[in-house]
Design an enzyme around this catalytic site. Structure first.
Site, PDB file in Angstrom:
ATOM      1  N   GLU A 193      -4.078  -0.067   4.368  1.00 37.73           N
ATOM      2  CA  GLU A 193      -3.975   1.123   5.218  1.00 37.73           C
ATOM      3  C   GLU A 193      -4.373   2.364   4.418  1.00 37.73           C
ATOM      4  O   GLU A 193      -3.971   2.541   3.267  1.00 37.73           O
ATOM      5  CB  GLU A 193      -2.540   1.249   5.710  1.00 37.73           C
TER       6      GLU A 193
ATOM      7  N   LYS B 149      -4.289   3.906  14.782  1.00 38.21           N
ATOM      8  CA  LYS B 149      -2.960   3.295  14.770  1.00 38.21           C
ATOM      9  C   LYS B 149      -2.190   3.766  15.995  1.00 38.21           C
ATOM     10  O   LYS B 149      -2.170   4.962  16.316  1.00 38.21           O
ATOM     11  CB  LYS B 149      -2.220   3.680  13.488  1.00 38.21           C
TER      12      LYS B 149
ATOM     13  N   CYS C 113       0.129  -2.091   9.813  1.00 38.28           N
ATOM     14  CA  CYS C 113       1.444  -1.976   9.190  1.00 38.28           C
ATOM     15  C   CYS C 113       2.598  -1.968  10.206  1.00 38.28           C
ATOM     16  O   CYS C 113       3.008  -2.997  10.701  1.00 38.28           O
ATOM     17  CB  CYS C 113       1.494  -0.731   8.299  1.00 38.28           C
TER      18      CYS C 113
ATOM     19  N   SER D  24      22.684   4.630 -24.496  1.00 37.12           N
ATOM     20  CA  SER D  24      24.123   4.896 -24.643  1.00 37.12           C
ATOM     21  C   SER D  24      24.904   3.710 -25.146  1.00 37.12           C
ATOM     22  O   SER D  24      26.075   3.832 -25.498  1.00 37.12           O
ATOM     23  CB  SER D  24      24.702   5.330 -23.297  1.00 37.12           C
TER      24      SER D  24
END
Length: 711
Positions: A44, A113, A177, A361
């Site tokens: 896309e 789309k 999509c 850490s």
């Protein structure tokens, strides 16, 4: 048999990276042709890159898209194959997210789309208009193409709309999509009117455990409707928090014929399969399907004198249908090992930074971040061994800055030039155990490590207030108030942020890195701490990037347990066995700070609250009512109410921290990322005085009364 070879692809496109994006598209077309494919589909918005966001509103983006398309159309190496390319198109003053279907330099159809993604990470309605007219097609006036393209086109107009393309031997339908995820997906109607091939061009991002949903939808689509389904997707970081996870696929009648990688450092990956059109025709022989097809409104079909199959190939012993294969899928902990690592790689090479810096850490979170960077170097070395020239080029830049003319032999050697770590301790707060764990991990992965204390910085900052006012704040274990206790913890946390940026800039210089440059600082706050607000604003959770900012603590533990073996790092077991602690308060004979004790809830419970709040869209009362059933076996109803109230209270008062949080790799559907994903206020009325809390109290009374009456 009627055999055709089709191709789909995953491309690592970058927003606004015009010419390289165009070249990657051309390369995918050439590879598809070389493998005998007669059809190629791509991701896309592949010309622009999916993540342009508000740049899509710029006319320049439309203009440059047509210029790149013209370059593809005029390139004869891209002729002789039907191509399906994604780009934005402006028509009648509206912007559309479109597919351009072309053959031999001639555009056959522009397919916009129809259903736009507009939730979660996606804002397509902000940038595009849906083509809200099923089966409707009109003329598009070609004004943007150069004369050379117009000669090939032989027309000033092309069709734009919800149409199909018919070759001599089959019909092609299209969806993009989000349309796959809709209840009435376009593939249903297009397959009913005879489209044997459906292409789906996606910009679909990685999220833990999300691939299941995507694959099941594609398989169900072709099991129900029959047909050949080509799924294309972007892959990589194109400039934002998302990692697009590829996995291009070809399916026939619900069976997987070919599948690409989900995580990769390759910029172009083409997936091909040889399929039989007659299998589709046979699969669609049910009378009930035929009855529905007769009532389906027709589509406009645009023919092209081109055959996807070669009748002679039916008798060619070198060509045969691609066999079905099982789905290849990663475990969630493997997804964490690979996804953020590939995202960091793209960011590192595209930003041209000298490397990364992590304040280690000795705890699980920073260990996870460092392990992900090490995983990145493992993937880089694997790509180098496979002959990936692009990765080799970037390794030469990063490793060669310290070892000119050489290439690393191990991931640890490469990690030493990319990753800088430091233990930023305090004499009275930091334990020998955390200091030792940090050093051992740095040694195991090969990072360039420093061990130092920041007591002088802390003391100097603390003295400013005392010198100015005469007031000396104390930790709670020394008789101080809650306010002074928190303020002194925050001095340490914020000092570590400043120190991290200083070291990130200076360590490449200290090491005489050729060409200079500084490192990107990586943060290590997990999604649960962000959700609960268990962090200091502008502390060492503030960084340039955070690869674990959307990953749950429970998933990080699974990841480290997996990486212990997968990456051969047995030291990680020590981090899994340790009690999570911020080490911001002095350690005494009878007190060691504990994260879960401080928060008043476990990390596992925070994950439950996060999913109820975001995924199931429950407020305080709804959350309590659900948990009053789910947790009833282990907690009294009043205890459940206390935990729910505590969570929403701290979420509300700390929500403002999310407005400043480091951009984090998106991996979890309950991420509280304020900047893209979780659109909620950061100033809340007091929850403890709210109507919803009063209703929780009422519900508790009613439940307890009902329980007493049952007894």
């Amino acid at each position: 048999m009627r055999l055709i070879t089709v191709a789909t692809c995953s491309l690592n496109q970058w927003a606004l990276d015009w010419e390289p994006n165009c070249e990657r598209i051309k390369q995918s077309i050439r590879i598809a042709k070389a493998r005998g494919a007669s059809l190629r589909t791509g991701p896309e918005l592949e010309i622009t890159g999916y993540g342009c966001l508000d740049h899509f509103l710029e006319v320049d983006v439309i203009r440059h898209s047509w210029e790149m398309l013209a370059s593809i159309l005029l390139d004869e190496s891209c002729h002789g194959i039907l191509i399906d390319i994604g780009m934005p198109v402006m028509h009648n003053g509206n912007r559309f997210n479109c597919r351009i279907v072309a053959l031999d330099g001639k555009i056959l159809l522009i397919r916009p789309k129809m259903f736009l993604a507009n939730s979660g990470n996606y804002r397509e309605m902000r940038h595009f208009i849906p083509w809200n007219r099923p089966q409707y097609v009109e003329d598009y006036q070609l004004r943007e193409l150069p004369e050379a393209c117009m000669k090939l086109q032989a027309s000033r107009t092309v069709p734009i709309g919800d149409g199909l393309v018919t070759a001599n031997d089959c019909t092609l339908g299209f969806e993009t999509c989000e349309e796959l995820f809709c209840p009435a997906s376009p593939h249903i109607a297009t397959s009913l009117v005879g489209a044997e091939i459906i292409t789906n061009s996606s910009g679909s991002h990685h999220e833990l455990r999300k691939l299941d949903t995507r694959i099941s939808l594609i398989q169900e689509a072709t099991r129900k409707c029959g047909g050949i389904y080509l799924y294309a997707n972007q892959q990589g970081c194109d400039g934002d928090r998302l990692y697009y996870d590829g996995c291009a696929m070809i399916l026939v009648n619900g069976e997987i014929k070919a599948q690409g990688t989900q995580f990769s450092l390759n910029h172009v990956e083409v997936v091909t399969a040889t399929v039989d059109l007659e299998e589709v025709w046979s699969y669609r022989s049910a009378p009930s399907r035929g009855l529905q097809s007769m009532s389906q409104p027709p589509f406009n079909k645009y023919p092209t004198d081109f055959s996807l199959s070669d009748p002679k190939s039916d008798y060619d012993p070198r060509l045969s249908p691609t066999p079905s294969q099982p789905l290849r899928q990663h475990l969630p902990e493997e997804e964490i090992m690979l996804g953020p690592a590939c995202w960091l790689y793209d960011y590192l090479v595209r930003s041209k930074a000298a490397g990364f810096f992590i304040p280690l850490s000795g705890g699980l979170d920073s260990a996870s971040t460092a392990t992900i960077v090490y995983s990145m170097t493992v993937q880089m070395m694997k790509a180098l061994d496979e002959g990936n020239e692009s990765v080799k080029f970037h390794i030469q830049r990063l490793y060669g800055a310290y070892h000119e003319g050489e290439l690393p032999k191990t991931a640890a050697e490469l990690c030493n030039t990319i990753l800088h770590t430091a233990y930023l301790g305090m004499a009275t707060q930091s334990s020998s155990e955390t200091r030792s764990r940090a050093e051992k991990l740095a040694c195991a992965i090969g990072s360039y490590h420093q061990d130092l204390n920041i007591d002088d910085v802390f003391t100097a900052q603390k003295s400013l207030l005392t010198n100015a006012t005469g007031f000396e704040p104390k930790f709670k274990v020394h008789g101080g108030t809650d306010t002074s206790n928190l303020a002194l913890q925050n001095i340490q946390a914020r000092s570590r942020m400043v120190t991290s940026y200083y070291f990130a800039q200076m360590l490449p210089l200290v090491r005489n890195r050729k060409g200079g440059g500084s490192c990107l600082v990586l943060g290590s706050g997990n999604v649960d701490e962000c959700l609960r607000g268990y962090l200091t604003k502008y502390d060492c959770s503030s960084a340039d990037l955070n690869p674990i900012g959307s990953i749950a603590k429970t998933d990080l533990k699974r990841f480290l347990r997996y990486a212990t073996t997968a990456l051969n790092l047995p030291i990680l077991q020590d981090f899994l066995d340790a009690t999570p602690t911020a080490e911001l308060e002095p350690i005494t004979a009878d007190y060691v700070q504990s994260d879960e004790a401080d928060m008043g809830m476990t990390y596992e419970e925070i994950g439950v609250f996060g999913r109820l709040r975001k995924e199931q869209k429950l407020g305080p009362l709804g959350c309590f009512l659900k948990l009053s059933h789910d947790w009833r076996a282990k907690l009294e109803v009043r205890e459940i109410a206390v935990k729910v109230k505590r969570f929403y209270h701290y979420y509300a008062i700390n929500r403002h921290k999310m407005t400043t949080m480091t951009p984090a790799y998106h991996a979890e559907s309950y991420s509280p990322d304020d900047n893209r994903f979780d659109m909620r206020p950061f100033l809340y009325p007091p929850f403890y005085e709210s109507w919803s809390y009063k209703k929780i109290d009422e519900a508790v009374e009613k439940i307890e009364k009902a329980e007493r009456e049952r007894k």
